[in-house]
Design an enzyme around this catalytic site. Structure first.
Site, PDB file in Angstrom:
ATOM      1  N   ILE A  54       2.087  -3.345   8.870  1.00 39.32           N
ATOM      2  CA  ILE A  54       0.747  -3.702   8.406  1.00 39.32           C
ATOM      3  C   ILE A  54      -0.231  -3.586   9.564  1.00 39.32           C
ATOM      4  O   ILE A  54      -1.317  -3.034   9.427  1.00 39.32           O
ATOM      5  CB  ILE A  54       0.724  -5.128   7.812  1.00 39.32           C
ATOM      6  CG1 ILE A  54       1.529  -5.183   6.512  1.00 39.32           C
ATOM      7  CG2 ILE A  54      -0.728  -5.582   7.541  1.00 39.32           C
ATOM      8  CD1 ILE A  54       1.677  -6.578   5.914  1.00 39.32           C
ATOM      9  N   SER A  55       0.144  -4.097  10.729  1.00 39.72           N
ATOM     10  CA  SER A  55      -0.679  -4.055  11.952  1.00 39.72           C
ATOM     11  C   SER A  55      -2.157  -4.269  11.631  1.00 39.72           C
ATOM     12  O   SER A  55      -2.959  -3.340  11.740  1.00 39.72           O
ATOM     13  CB  SER A  55      -0.462  -2.750  12.716  1.00 39.72           C
ATOM     14  OG  SER A  55      -0.494  -1.615  11.882  1.00 39.72           O
TER      15      SER A  55
ATOM     16  N   SER B  98       0.815  -1.218   0.000  1.00 44.75           N
ATOM     17  CA  SER B  98       0.000   0.000   0.000  1.00 44.75           C
ATOM     18  C   SER B  98       0.849   1.270   0.000  1.00 44.75           C
ATOM     19  O   SER B  98       0.317   2.378  -0.168  1.00 44.75           O
ATOM     20  CB  SER B  98      -0.949   0.006   1.204  1.00 44.75           C
ATOM     21  OG  SER B  98      -0.224  -0.038   2.420  1.00 44.75           O
ATOM     22  N   GLY B  99       2.153   1.119   0.217  1.00 46.47           N
ATOM     23  CA  GLY B  99       3.039   2.283   0.163  1.00 46.47           C
ATOM     24  C   GLY B  99       3.446   2.828   1.520  1.00 46.47           C
ATOM     25  O   GLY B  99       4.008   3.926   1.606  1.00 46.47           O
ATOM     26  N   LYS B 100       3.206   2.077   2.572  1.00 53.09           N
ATOM     27  CA  LYS B 100       3.530   2.540   3.933  1.00 53.09           C
ATOM     28  C   LYS B 100       4.998   2.942   4.061  1.00 53.09           C
ATOM     29  O   LYS B 100       5.313   4.058   4.490  1.00 53.09           O
ATOM     30  CB  LYS B 100       3.220   1.433   4.961  1.00 53.09           C
ATOM     31  CG  LYS B 100       1.781   0.988   5.020  1.00 53.09           C
ATOM     32  CD  LYS B 100       1.575  -0.085   6.068  1.00 53.09           C
ATOM     33  CE  LYS B 100       2.389  -1.350   5.827  1.00 53.09           C
ATOM     34  NZ  LYS B 100       2.077  -2.011   4.556  1.00 53.09           N
ATOM     35  N   SER B 101       5.887   2.020   3.728  1.00 53.82           N
ATOM     36  CA  SER B 101       7.320   2.272   3.899  1.00 53.82           C
ATOM     37  C   SER B 101       7.811   3.390   2.985  1.00 53.82           C
ATOM     38  O   SER B 101       8.644   4.214   3.386  1.00 53.82           O
ATOM     39  CB  SER B 101       8.121   0.995   3.629  1.00 53.82           C
ATOM     40  OG  SER B 101       7.803  -0.007   4.581  1.00 53.82           O
TER      41      SER B 101
ATOM     42  N   ASP C 167       9.582  -4.899   8.385  1.00 51.64           N
ATOM     43  CA  ASP C 167      10.568  -5.885   7.937  1.00 51.64           C
ATOM     44  C   ASP C 167      11.896  -5.710   8.669  1.00 51.64           C
ATOM     45  O   ASP C 167      12.527  -6.684   9.080  1.00 51.64           O
ATOM     46  CB  ASP C 167      10.791  -5.767   6.423  1.00 51.64           C
ATOM     47  CG  ASP C 167       9.703  -6.463   5.622  1.00 51.64           C
ATOM     48  OD1 ASP C 167       8.768  -7.003   6.239  1.00 51.64           O
ATOM     49  OD2 ASP C 167       9.785  -6.457   4.381  1.00 51.64           O
TER      50      ASP C 167
END
Length: 236
Positions: A134-135, A65-68, A91
């Protein structure tokens, strides 16, 4: 020879926190005979020194989704502005602190609990802490929110359709999950519980279907942090 506390008291350096160090011990969880020791330097003092306010910016969303990417982009923008940050990536943390955890429901819960405590420590030091996990379970995220404290936990929901996440699939995990080679994968055969009241929602596309870049998404977060006073020291 005088003891250290006596010398500190003589020169006016004995802080109230030190005088409370003889408080009664108590039990917490599985630990016994422990007690809380207040830090000698308050959070507000550290924040004033850094000219910012500590907080936890918690990125949640499906894999891909582009979090990092957005968290990294935001960190660079904050660094360019002279702000002190910490970036905790899911990660990366599993390479060290959480290397003994898997992906069962219990391990996912412990994964988030640990990183929640670490992020709180950073925020209490006045650091703008970016957390990319992700949580998937709402309950786990809410527990971290409660621990960090009201107003300092900023939940960022990467509201990106699974079709776009699969299209990106940077690690090839969706392909493996669809082929049955990867079990318990979030969004395929394990649930993801969307936030119901996230402070910031970042979408992948405009209503017209134009893709929104990570720089634009990070810019929205910068505006939010600025508007809430996190990019300035505590008010006097």
């Amino acid at each position: 020879m005088q003891s250290a506390p006596s010398l500190l008291s003589r020169f006016g350096l004995l802080r109230p926190a030190m005088s409370r160090s003889l408080s009664t011990a108590y039990d917490v969880g599985s630990s016994t005979n422990i007690k809380w020791h207040e830090g000698a330097v308050p959070t507000e003092t550290k924040e004033a020194t850094m000219k910012q306010r500590g907080c936890v910016v918690w990125f949640t969303g499906l894999s891909g989704s582009g979090k990092s990417t957005v968290a990294c982009t935001l960190e660079h923008a904050l660094a360019d502005s002279g702000k002190v940050t910490a970036l905790l990536d899911g990660d990366n943390v599993r390479h060290g602190l959480n290397s003994n955890l898997g992906f069962t429901a219990a391990d996912r819960e412990e994964n988030i609990r640990r990183i929640g405590e670490v992020s709180k420590l950073f925020a209490d030091t006045g650091i703008i802490t970016l957390v990319s996990f992700i949580s998937p379970y709402r309950r786990d995220r809410d527990r971290v929110r409660e621990r960090v404290g009201q107003g300092r936990f900023i939940e960022v929901f990467m509201k990106v359709p699974i079709s776009i996440c699969e299209e990106r699939d940077p690690k090839g995990l969706y392909k493996k999950a669809r082929a049955g080679k990867l079990k318990g994968f979030t969004g395929i055969d394990d649930p993801y519980e969307e936030p119901t009241n996230a402070e910031v929602v970042l979408e992948a596309e405009t209503p017209e279907g134009k893709r929104i870049s990570p720089e634009e998404q990070a810019g929205k977060l910068l505006d939010y942090l600025r508007s809430k006073g996190f990019l300035a020291g505590p008010s006097k």
